[in-house]
Design a protein around this motif. Structure first.
Motif, PDB file in Angstrom:
ATOM      1  N   PHE A 188      -9.996 -16.200  -5.356  1.00  0.00           N
ATOM      2  CA  PHE A 188     -11.053 -17.159  -5.015  1.00  0.00           C
ATOM      3  C   PHE A 188     -12.145 -16.503  -4.174  1.00  0.00           C
ATOM      4  CE2 PHE A 188      -7.374 -19.896  -5.827  1.00  0.00           C
ATOM      5  CZ  PHE A 188      -7.937 -20.840  -6.683  1.00  0.00           C
ATOM      6  N   ASP A 189     -11.750 -15.504  -3.342  1.00  0.00           N
ATOM      7  CA  ASP A 189     -12.730 -14.801  -2.505  1.00  0.00           C
ATOM      8  C   ASP A 189     -12.464 -13.302  -2.639  1.00  0.00           C
ATOM      9  OD1 ASP A 189     -14.373 -13.719  -0.583  1.00  0.00           O
ATOM     10  OD2 ASP A 189     -13.909 -15.218   0.951  1.00  0.00           O
ATOM     11  N   PRO A 190     -13.269 -12.586  -3.428  1.00  0.00           N
ATOM     12  CA  PRO A 190     -13.019 -11.162  -3.678  1.00  0.00           C
ATOM     13  C   PRO A 190     -13.135 -10.287  -2.425  1.00  0.00           C
ATOM     14  CG  PRO A 190     -15.141 -11.842  -4.587  1.00  0.00           C
ATOM     15  CD  PRO A 190     -14.439 -13.089  -4.165  1.00  0.00           C
ATOM     16  N   ARG A 191     -13.749 -10.827  -1.358  1.00  0.00           N
ATOM     17  CA  ARG A 191     -13.840 -10.050  -0.107  1.00  0.00           C
ATOM     18  C   ARG A 191     -12.500 -10.007   0.618  1.00  0.00           C
ATOM     19  NH1 ARG A 191     -18.461 -13.400   2.741  1.00  0.00           N
ATOM     20  NH2 ARG A 191     -16.922 -14.961   2.084  1.00  0.00           N
ATOM     21  N   LEU A 192     -11.690 -11.032   0.385  1.00  0.00           N
ATOM     22  CA  LEU A 192     -10.420 -11.137   1.107  1.00  0.00           C
ATOM     23  C   LEU A 192      -9.200 -11.050   0.195  1.00  0.00           C
ATOM     24  CD1 LEU A 192     -11.376 -14.156   3.430  1.00  0.00           C
ATOM     25  CD2 LEU A 192     -11.529 -11.722   3.965  1.00  0.00           C
ATOM     26  N   GLU A 193      -9.418 -11.122  -1.123  1.00  0.00           N
ATOM     27  CA  GLU A 193      -8.283 -11.177  -2.052  1.00  0.00           C
ATOM     28  C   GLU A 193      -8.478 -10.192  -3.206  1.00  0.00           C
ATOM     29  OE1 GLU A 193      -7.355 -15.990  -1.552  1.00  0.00           O
ATOM     30  OE2 GLU A 193      -8.747 -15.269  -3.094  1.00  0.00           O
ATOM     31  N   ILE A 194      -7.366  -9.808  -3.810  1.00  0.00           N
ATOM     32  CA  ILE A 194      -7.393  -8.961  -4.996  1.00  0.00           C
ATOM     33  C   ILE A 194      -6.284  -9.456  -5.935  1.00  0.00           C
ATOM     34  CG2 ILE A 194      -5.845  -7.228  -3.983  1.00  0.00           C
ATOM     35  CD1 ILE A 194      -7.414  -5.092  -5.525  1.00  0.00           C
ATOM     36  N   SER A 195      -6.551  -9.410  -7.232  1.00  0.00           N
ATOM     37  CA  SER A 195      -5.561  -9.923  -8.197  1.00  0.00           C
ATOM     38  C   SER A 195      -4.377  -8.964  -8.297  1.00  0.00           C
ATOM     39  CB  SER A 195      -6.203 -10.097  -9.565  1.00  0.00           C
ATOM     40  OG  SER A 195      -6.528  -8.834 -10.119  1.00  0.00           O
ATOM     41  N   VAL A 196      -3.256  -9.516  -8.720  1.00  0.00           N
ATOM     42  CA  VAL A 196      -2.044  -8.700  -8.905  1.00  0.00           C
ATOM     43  C   VAL A 196      -2.318  -7.580  -9.904  1.00  0.00           C
ATOM     44  CG1 VAL A 196       0.347  -8.718  -9.681  1.00  0.00           C
ATOM     45  CG2 VAL A 196      -0.531 -10.651  -8.335  1.00  0.00           C
ATOM     46  N   ALA A 197      -3.052  -7.897 -10.979  1.00  0.00           N
ATOM     47  CA  ALA A 197      -3.335  -6.897 -12.027  1.00  0.00           C
ATOM     48  C   ALA A 197      -4.133  -5.731 -11.465  1.00  0.00           C
ATOM     49  CB  ALA A 197      -4.081  -7.567 -13.173  1.00  0.00           C
ATOM     50  N   GLU A 198      -5.191  -6.032 -10.688  1.00  0.00           N
ATOM     51  CA  GLU A 198      -6.008  -4.959 -10.112  1.00  0.00           C
ATOM     52  C   GLU A 198      -5.200  -4.138  -9.112  1.00  0.00           C
ATOM     53  OE1 GLU A 198     -10.456  -5.770  -9.384  1.00  0.00           O
ATOM     54  OE2 GLU A 198      -9.483  -7.723  -9.133  1.00  0.00           O
ATOM     55  N   ALA A 199      -4.412  -4.840  -8.325  1.00  0.00           N
ATOM     56  CA  ALA A 199      -3.619  -4.135  -7.322  1.00  0.00           C
ATOM     57  C   ALA A 199      -2.640  -3.171  -7.979  1.00  0.00           C
ATOM     58  CB  ALA A 199      -2.875  -5.151  -6.456  1.00  0.00           C
ATOM     59  N   ARG A 200      -2.060  -3.587  -9.122  1.00  0.00           N
ATOM     60  CA  ARG A 200      -1.069  -2.726  -9.785  1.00  0.00           C
ATOM     61  C   ARG A 200      -1.714  -1.541 -10.472  1.00  0.00           C
ATOM     62  NH1 ARG A 200       2.984  -7.522 -12.000  1.00  0.00           N
ATOM     63  NH2 ARG A 200       4.078  -7.800  -9.989  1.00  0.00           N
ATOM     64  N   GLN A 201      -3.033  -1.616 -10.710  1.00  0.00           N
ATOM     65  CA  GLN A 201      -3.730  -0.431 -11.225  1.00  0.00           C
ATOM     66  C   GLN A 201      -3.793   0.655 -10.150  1.00  0.00           C
ATOM     67  OE1 GLN A 201      -7.576  -1.590 -12.682  1.00  0.00           O
ATOM     68  NE2 GLN A 201      -6.737  -2.912 -14.315  1.00  0.00           N
ATOM     69  N   ILE A 202      -3.788   0.212  -8.918  1.00  0.00           N
ATOM     70  CA  ILE A 202      -3.787   1.173  -7.793  1.00  0.00           C
ATOM     71  C   ILE A 202      -2.366   1.644  -7.517  1.00  0.00           C
ATOM     72  CG2 ILE A 202      -4.320   1.434  -5.331  1.00  0.00           C
ATOM     73  CD1 ILE A 202      -6.471  -0.780  -5.737  1.00  0.00           C
ATOM     74  N   ASN A 203      -1.466   0.691  -7.495  1.00  0.00           N
ATOM     75  CA  ASN A 203      -0.052   1.010  -7.254  1.00  0.00           C
ATOM     76  C   ASN A 203       0.791  -0.049  -7.952  1.00  0.00           C
ATOM     77  OD1 ASN A 203       2.591   1.319  -6.231  1.00  0.00           O
ATOM     78  ND2 ASN A 203       1.819   2.240  -4.332  1.00  0.00           N
ATOM     79  N   PRO A 204       1.594   0.352  -8.943  1.00  0.00           N
ATOM     80  CA  PRO A 204       2.376  -0.621  -9.732  1.00  0.00           C
ATOM     81  C   PRO A 204       3.417  -1.388  -8.932  1.00  0.00           C
ATOM     82  CG  PRO A 204       3.018   1.638 -10.268  1.00  0.00           C
ATOM     83  CD  PRO A 204       1.810   1.746  -9.407  1.00  0.00           C
ATOM     84  N   ASN A 205       3.667  -0.997  -7.700  1.00  0.00           N
ATOM     85  CA  ASN A 205       4.692  -1.662  -6.886  1.00  0.00           C
ATOM     86  C   ASN A 205       4.194  -2.900  -6.149  1.00  0.00           C
ATOM     87  OD1 ASN A 205       6.723   0.240  -7.522  1.00  0.00           O
ATOM     88  ND2 ASN A 205       5.901   1.657  -6.001  1.00  0.00           N
ATOM     89  N   TYR A 206       2.900  -3.171  -6.178  1.00  0.00           N
ATOM     90  CA  TYR A 206       2.369  -4.326  -5.454  1.00  0.00           C
ATOM     91  C   TYR A 206       2.880  -5.627  -6.063  1.00  0.00           C
ATOM     92  CZ  TYR A 206      -0.876  -1.849  -2.380  1.00  0.00           C
ATOM     93  OH  TYR A 206      -1.403  -1.059  -1.401  1.00  0.00           O
ATOM     94  N   GLN A 207       3.225  -6.576  -5.149  1.00  0.00           N
ATOM     95  CA  GLN A 207       3.674  -7.907  -5.558  1.00  0.00           C
ATOM     96  C   GLN A 207       2.743  -8.956  -4.942  1.00  0.00           C
ATOM     97  OE1 GLN A 207       6.280  -8.386  -7.628  1.00  0.00           O
ATOM     98  NE2 GLN A 207       6.715  -6.184  -7.730  1.00  0.00           N
ATOM     99  N   GLU A 208       2.819 -10.169  -5.442  1.00  0.00           N
ATOM    100  CA  GLU A 208       2.017 -11.256  -4.894  1.00  0.00           C
ATOM    101  C   GLU A 208       2.355 -11.450  -3.409  1.00  0.00           C
ATOM    102  OE1 GLU A 208       0.817 -15.910  -5.880  1.00  0.00           O
ATOM    103  OE2 GLU A 208       2.453 -14.940  -6.959  1.00  0.00           O
ATOM    104  N   ASN A 209       1.325 -11.729  -2.596  1.00  0.00           N
ATOM    105  CA  ASN A 209       1.407 -11.928  -1.136  1.00  0.00           C
ATOM    106  C   ASN A 209       1.479 -10.624  -0.353  1.00  0.00           C
ATOM    107  OD1 ASN A 209       1.327 -14.748  -1.429  1.00  0.00           O
ATOM    108  ND2 ASN A 209       3.571 -14.833  -1.694  1.00  0.00           N
ATOM    109  N   ASP A 210       1.520  -9.473  -1.037  1.00  0.00           N
ATOM    110  CA  ASP A 210       1.412  -8.196  -0.326  1.00  0.00           C
ATOM    111  C   ASP A 210      -0.009  -8.043   0.207  1.00  0.00           C
ATOM    112  OD1 ASP A 210       4.009  -7.572  -0.812  1.00  0.00           O
ATOM    113  OD2 ASP A 210       3.617  -6.139  -2.437  1.00  0.00           O
TER     114      ASP A 210
END
Length: 368
Positions: A69-91
């Protein structure tokens, strides 16, 4: 960050007694503030500061979510896993966002904020130091005088001596060295504020602790103090060791100890009396220097009637009732002073003589 700034901060830690953690926290807060203000960034950031090298890095912190909802404070699970596949929701994902030209702005802002934080921390150090000195005595130097206060330097800070806490028999001039009693230490927006007194009974007690080793080490105990500053005071003293004279210890050889205190208080008269758990004895002692014939105690009302010789009535009462008033304060008993002739007229003296005569009569009746 420049080595000069780091050296200055190290000096502050040593000279001001401020914790290094406080300094680091202040710098980090300054850098975060500078980053958000100068680069129009509202995201959640963290600063990693290396005090040894003076380098820093800025990291944007974003919460990993399913729907952004706010790209300044949040990132999607899909984008986060492109950086590191171990990221989970709420990380929380951190990405370095240190601007290339951030150094000069950061140093400027850091200097301002750090100066402010250091000033606040220094005030905190001073407050912590002086809050422990409440109800204690210190030597200060008169700095300046106005209609409300005398400003007394205690070293790191100026204390306020209000008009009502100044002794009526004293005049003060800049650079005078005086002993003051710290009555209150307050935290204000402008830093610690210290109020001192020259009239407080605690000043007299502390002066005796300074001058009489037996009081300082606990051999002799000050039980109570009554004071009318600049004129006259009374203190009661007690010692559990029968071999030590508490009054004599306070007076000192040839009266030197008490005279030193009298000189400090500009001639204030001081009566030192022996304390007693027996109100008859204590009240009689407290009315010194007058002679007391009898003390009649009313326990229920915590009141006493004191009989004195006719010729000592004015001495017992004192000028404007001062001696009786101080004795009442010292003992916490109400004191009604009567002359010998007045007490005889009212039939309350000599009660002991009457009692003994009655006992003699009863004995005679028994023998008959």
């Amino acid at each position: 960050m420049s080595s000069e700034l780091l050296d200055a901060l190290s000096l502050m830690v040593k000279e001001k007694g401020i914790s290094e953690d406080v300094i680091i926290e202040a710098i980090e807060a300054a850098l975060i503030s500078a980053y958000k203000r100068n680069f129009n960034q509202a995201q959640n950031v963290r600063v990693d500061l290396n005090m040894e090298t003076g380098t820093f890095r800025v990291f944007a912190r974003k919460e990993v979510v399913e729907e952004v909802f706010d790209p300044r404070l949040e990132i999607s699970v899909a984008e986060a896993r492109q950086i590191n596949p171990n990221y989970q929701e709420n990380d929380v994902l951190e990405m370095e966002v240190t601007p290339k030209d951030f150094g000069r702005i950061a140093a400027q802002t850091a200097k301002q904020v750090v100066t402010q934080r250091v000033r606040e921390a220094e005030r905190g150090v001073i407050y912590s130091e002086y809050i422990d000195r409440e109800e204690d005595i210190m030597t200060g130097i008169v700095q300046r005088i106005d209609s409300k206060f005398i400003y007394v330097s205690l070293g790191k800070i100026e204390a306020l001596l209000p008009v009502g806490e100044q002794m009526p028999n004293e005049s003060y001039k800049p650079h005078d060295r005086i002993k003051v009693y710290i009555t209150k230490v307050e935290k204000t927006t402008k830093g610690p504020q210290i109020f001192v007194s020259r009239t407080h009974p605690g000043l007299l007690k502390r002066l005796f602790e300074l001058e009489v080793p037996e009081i300082y080490d606990g051999t002799v105990e000050i039980k109570s103090v009554a004071r009318e500053a600049g004129d006259r005071s009374k203190i009661s003293v007690h010692c559990h060791n029968p071999e030590v004279d508490p009054v004599g210890a306070c007076v000192g050889p040839k009266g030197q100890r008490v005279q030193t205190i009298v000189n400090e208080l500009k001639g204030e008269k001081i009566d030192i009396v022996r304390w007693s758990s027996d109100p008859v004895e204590f009240v009689a002692n407290a009315l010194s220097p007058s002679k007391v014939l009898e003390v009649i105690v009313n326990e229920a009302e915590k009141a006493t009637t004191v009989v004195v010789p006719d010729y000592q009535l004015s001495l017992a009462i004192g000028k404007r009732g001062q001696n009786a008033r101080l004795a009442a304060k010292l003992t916490s008993w109400k004191i009604d002073i009567k002359s010998e002739s007045e007490a005889e007229e009212q039939g309350i003296y000599p009660s002991l003589t009457l009692s003994s005569e009655k006992e003699d009569e009863e004995s005679d009746d028994f023998r008959d």
